[in-house]
Scaffold this motif. Structure first.
Motif, PDB file in Angstrom:
ATOM      1  N   UNK A 291       0.815  -1.210   0.000  1.00 42.67           N
ATOM      2  CA  UNK A 291       0.000   0.000   0.000  1.00 42.67           C
ATOM      3  C   UNK A 291       0.849   1.261   0.000  1.00 42.67           C
ATOM      4  N   UNK A 292       1.925   1.304   0.788  1.00 41.94           N
ATOM      5  CA  UNK A 292       2.743   2.510   0.883  1.00 41.94           C
ATOM      6  C   UNK A 292       3.687   2.671  -0.303  1.00 41.94           C
ATOM      7  N   UNK A 293       3.807   1.650  -1.152  1.00 43.52           N
ATOM      8  CA  UNK A 293       4.760   1.691  -2.268  1.00 43.52           C
ATOM      9  C   UNK A 293       4.119   1.145  -3.544  1.00 43.52           C
ATOM     10  N   UNK A 294       2.838   1.407  -3.741  1.00 45.43           N
ATOM     11  CA  UNK A 294       2.140   0.833  -4.897  1.00 45.43           C
ATOM     12  C   UNK A 294       2.740   1.300  -6.219  1.00 45.43           C
ATOM     13  N   UNK A 295       3.045   2.587  -6.341  1.00 47.01           N
ATOM     14  CA  UNK A 295       3.620   3.100  -7.587  1.00 47.01           C
ATOM     15  C   UNK A 295       5.000   2.500  -7.833  1.00 47.01           C
ATOM     16  N   UNK A 296       5.807   2.416  -6.785  1.00 41.96           N
ATOM     17  CA  UNK A 296       7.136   1.797  -6.903  1.00 41.96           C
ATOM     18  C   UNK A 296       7.005   0.338  -7.354  1.00 41.96           C
ATOM     19  N   UNK A 297       6.037  -0.380  -6.802  1.00 38.34           N
ATOM     20  CA  UNK A 297       5.818  -1.776  -7.191  1.00 38.34           C
ATOM     21  C   UNK A 297       5.400  -1.870  -8.657  1.00 38.34           C
ATOM     22  N   UNK A 298       4.500  -1.003  -9.087  1.00 40.25           N
ATOM     23  CA  UNK A 298       4.072  -1.004 -10.486  1.00 40.25           C
ATOM     24  C   UNK A 298       5.207  -0.614 -11.426  1.00 40.25           C
ATOM     25  N   UNK A 299       6.098   0.262 -10.947  1.00 40.15           N
ATOM     26  CA  UNK A 299       7.274   0.596 -11.762  1.00 40.15           C
ATOM     27  C   UNK A 299       8.086  -0.657 -12.067  1.00 40.15           C
ATOM     28  N   UNK A 300       8.243  -1.523 -11.075  1.00 39.40           N
ATOM     29  CA  UNK A 300       8.979  -2.771 -11.283  1.00 39.40           C
ATOM     30  C   UNK A 300       8.284  -3.653 -12.313  1.00 39.40           C
ATOM     31  N   UNK A 301       6.976  -3.786 -12.178  1.00 34.59           N
ATOM     32  CA  UNK A 301       6.235  -4.624 -13.123  1.00 34.59           C
ATOM     33  C   UNK A 301       6.333  -4.066 -14.543  1.00 34.59           C
ATOM     34  N   UNK A 302       6.224  -2.732 -14.672  1.00 34.26           N
ATOM     35  CA  UNK A 302       6.309  -2.115 -16.003  1.00 34.26           C
ATOM     36  C   UNK A 302       7.660  -2.396 -16.646  1.00 34.26           C
ATOM     37  N   UNK A 303       8.728  -2.237 -15.907  1.00 32.99           N
ATOM     38  CA  UNK A 303      10.059  -2.486 -16.469  1.00 32.99           C
ATOM     39  C   UNK A 303      10.205  -3.947 -16.882  1.00 32.99           C
TER      40      UNK A 303
END
Length: 334
Positions: A291-303
């Motif tokens: 929850x506190x790092x959702x954008x960071x997590x999605x950045x990993x998936x996108x890469x």
């Protein structure tokens, strides 16, 4: 879960005109209490038995919620949080910004305590808002929840110790023969879900049951990208990690798994994964929570999938860092 599976008419018959006790103050418990209060009013109040209060925000504070969403989410806000496997620069930055994270959390707490009658009803959590966000121990209150408490449709009972169990006419609080008793015709247990047990139950083999979880229940599940265990690469798990906005992060997980099946994503080898798992085993987040790092997590998936993690097309540099991300930002990923 039994209550949620019932048809509307059956659920209504179960609770209408009954003395209902709901055990547990999470989102599910709060929602069920509100439904019972709306059905029975103050003539047959619904009792909420809870051990610890959680951070639950009022859905009617929309303008402020929008402000705090911008303040506490997005790529810039995530710089304040330590992330598993982060590099030295990000780790030092998060450490240096610790006072700012503390200040944001305290301002948020003070705001909600000022505008919601949490103190009046003994519902101030014993932990900070920042800690609740890290482990996703927060939620949105049912509409007019405290109004129903003031009208007597909902009765709040704090259980100081362990839940005492059942007696002939209801439940016993604070175990032991001398514990306070609450009369009840129906008791609904909204005390949480053991996701680790459900995941272990997929396997007959004790060995695989141990491999797939293999850690204490309060630690993060060692799934790569929260989806795949490299020792069991034939199985992907979508939706185990907790977050505030579940639907579109889980959709992103499903897209990542689809790319994995197409051969576009490389899984780490077992030795590499074990090094990664050890790096992320620190107490950054309780359980598997993004929850506190959702954008960071999605950045990993996108890469991993070959897409740019910067999704604010044409909005500029400041929008990338200050604006919260949502489902529309990832709509172009197939």
């Amino acid at each position: 879960m039994d209550y949620s599976r019932m048809a509307h008419a059956d659920a209504d018959e179960l609770i209408r005109g009954k003395r209902v006790v709901v055990v547990g103050s999470g989102k599910s418990g709060m929602d069920i209490v509100a439904q019972c209060a709306e059905a029975n009013g103050s003539e047959h109040p619904c009792t909420l038995v809870y051990r610890e209060a959680n951070w639950m925000v009022d859905p009617n504070l929309t303008w402020a919620d929008d402000f705090f969403e911008k303040l506490t989410t997005g790529r810039l806000a995530e710089l304040l949080v330590h992330k598993p496997g982060e590099g030295l620069a990000l780790s030092l930055l998060a450490t240096a910004l610790t006072p700012l994270r503390w200040l944001v959390g305290k301002v948020t707490e003070a705001y909600y305590k000022m505008l919601m009658p949490m103190r009046k009803h003994g519902m101030v959590p014993g932990h900070g808002f920042s800690a609740a966000a890290l482990g996703w121990r927060a939620g949105v209150l049912p509409d007019r929840f405290y109004d129903m408490v003031d009208r007597g449709s909902i009765v709040l009972r704090r259980c100081g110790g362990s839940f005492g169990g059942f007696c002939a006419d209801g439940v016993v609080l604070d175990g032991g023969a001398g514990g306070e008793r609450v009369d009840a015709d129906v008791v609904i247990l909204a005390t949480g879900f053991d996701a680790d047990r459900l995941l272990r139950g997929v396997f007959v083999s004790p060995r695989f049951r141990e491999v797939v979880v293999g850690r204490p229940s309060d630690a993060m599940l060692p799934l790569y990208r929260h989806c795949v265990h490299p020792r069991i690469p034939q199985m992907a798990v979508v939706g185990y990690a907790e977050c505030g906005a579940s639907i579109y992060p889980y959709e992103m997980m499903a897209k990542w798994v689809a790319h994995l099946l197409d051969g576009a994503v490389r899984l780490p080898g077992v030795a590499e994964w074990e090094r990664w798992a050890r790096r992320r085993s620190g107490a950054f987040f309780p359980k598997s929570c993004i929850d506190a790092v959702t954008t960071w997590y999605h950045d990993q998936l996108c890469r991993d999938m070959g897409y740019s993690p910067r999704r604010k097309k044409g909005a500029g540099f400041l929008a990338e860092w200050l604006q919260p991300y949502g489902p529309t930002d990832y709509a172009g990923i197939r």
